[in-house]
Design a protein around this motif. Structure first.
Motif, PDB file in Angstrom:
ATOM      1  N   ALA A  36       0.772  -1.434  -0.018  1.00 24.20           N
ATOM      2  CA  ALA A  36       0.210  -0.290   0.195  1.00 24.20           C
ATOM      3  C   ALA A  36       0.701   1.421   0.129  1.00 24.20           C
ATOM      4  O   ALA A  36       1.496   1.684   0.666  1.00 24.20           O
ATOM      5  CB  ALA A  36      -0.981  -0.193   1.256  1.00 24.20           C
ATOM      6  N   GLN A  38       1.889   4.626   0.968  1.00 21.77           N
ATOM      7  CA  GLN A  38       1.125   6.181   2.105  1.00 21.77           C
ATOM      8  C   GLN A  38       1.331   7.205   0.922  1.00 21.77           C
ATOM      9  O   GLN A  38       2.281   7.572   0.155  1.00 21.77           O
ATOM     10  CB  GLN A  38       2.843   6.226   2.793  1.00 21.77           C
ATOM     11  CG  GLN A  38       2.567   4.703   3.705  1.00 21.77           C
ATOM     12  CD  GLN A  38       1.396   3.790   4.175  1.00 21.77           C
ATOM     13  OE1 GLN A  38       0.539   4.277   4.501  1.00 21.77           O
ATOM     14  NE2 GLN A  38       0.784   2.393   3.203  1.00 21.77           N
ATOM     15  N   VAL A  43       6.130   3.118   0.424  1.00 19.58           N
ATOM     16  CA  VAL A  43       5.416   2.152   0.682  1.00 19.58           C
ATOM     17  C   VAL A  43       4.845   0.869   1.828  1.00 19.58           C
ATOM     18  O   VAL A  43       6.657   0.546   2.184  1.00 19.58           O
ATOM     19  CB  VAL A  43       5.444   0.820  -1.101  1.00 19.58           C
ATOM     20  CG1 VAL A  43       4.120  -0.311  -0.638  1.00 19.58           C
ATOM     21  CG2 VAL A  43       4.905   1.932  -1.928  1.00 19.58           C
ATOM     22  N   GLU A 102       7.213  -0.560  -4.381  1.00 17.81           N
ATOM     23  CA  GLU A 102       6.529  -1.740  -4.080  1.00 17.81           C
ATOM     24  C   GLU A 102       7.262  -2.796  -3.960  1.00 17.81           C
ATOM     25  O   GLU A 102       7.539  -3.276  -3.255  1.00 17.81           O
ATOM     26  CB  GLU A 102       5.497  -1.907  -5.241  1.00 17.81           C
ATOM     27  CG  GLU A 102       4.733  -2.857  -4.332  1.00 17.81           C
ATOM     28  CD  GLU A 102       3.105  -3.565  -5.458  1.00 17.81           C
ATOM     29  OE1 GLU A 102       2.434  -3.945  -4.901  1.00 17.81           O
ATOM     30  OE2 GLU A 102       2.735  -2.211  -6.545  1.00 17.81           O
TER      31      GLU A 102
END
Length: 156
Positions: A36, A38, A43, A102
């Motif tokens: 996810a 930020q 991430v 990621e």
């Protein structure tokens, strides 16, 4: 037997660090979530506690000479390539793209689970013990009721 919850002090002193690593890996490596992004640009990969963590009663190591030799050979080759070199940047070539944050977050989670030299005797090669080759449902079933006896399975 590497660990027995009923007799935790029975683990030989030389194997306690390894036993703790396996216990931590099992208890703190439940199903995670998707990475996810930020607000600060980093991430995060959510990690979950294994729902069977409270039920871990034993860790048993099974020795298989052939698999141990193949595994150790792979580690030796990896150690040599990372120590002596096998061509610049061969193992982790830069490949920047829009998913770089990621990928770095996922790498950091994986690196936090790795076992290095103090447990294995290598300086560069590393290992991540896992349930390999099964679905989440199968891993849940194994944790819930143990391994199936393949000798009793239908041979159709």
């Amino acid at each position: 037997e590497l660990y027995n919850a009923a007799q935790p002090d029975a683990t030989p002193p030389a194997l306690r660090q390894l036993a703790q690593h396996y216990r931590d890996l099992f208890c703190n490596s439940g199903r995670g979530g998707f990475a996810a992004p930020q607000e600060d640009g980093t991430v995060v990969v959510p990690q979950a506690r294994n729902k069977y963590a409270g039920e871990l009663s034993r860790i048993v190591l099974v020795k298989n000479e052939l698999l141990e030799t193949a595994f150790t050979t792979g580690l030796l080759l990896n150690e040599r390539a990372r120590t002596v070199g096998a061509g610049g940047g061969m193992h982790n070539p830069p490949n920047p793209d829009e998913f770089e944050l990621e990928k770095e977050a996922a790498r950091s989670v994986l690196k936090s689970k790795m076992m290095y030299g103090e447990l294995l005797g290598f300086k560069k090669a590393s290992v991540i013990p896992t349930f390999h080759g099964c679905s989440h449902e199968a891993a849940d079933a194994i944790c819930r009721s143990g391994m199936a006896n393949a000798a009793d399975a239908d041979q159709n």
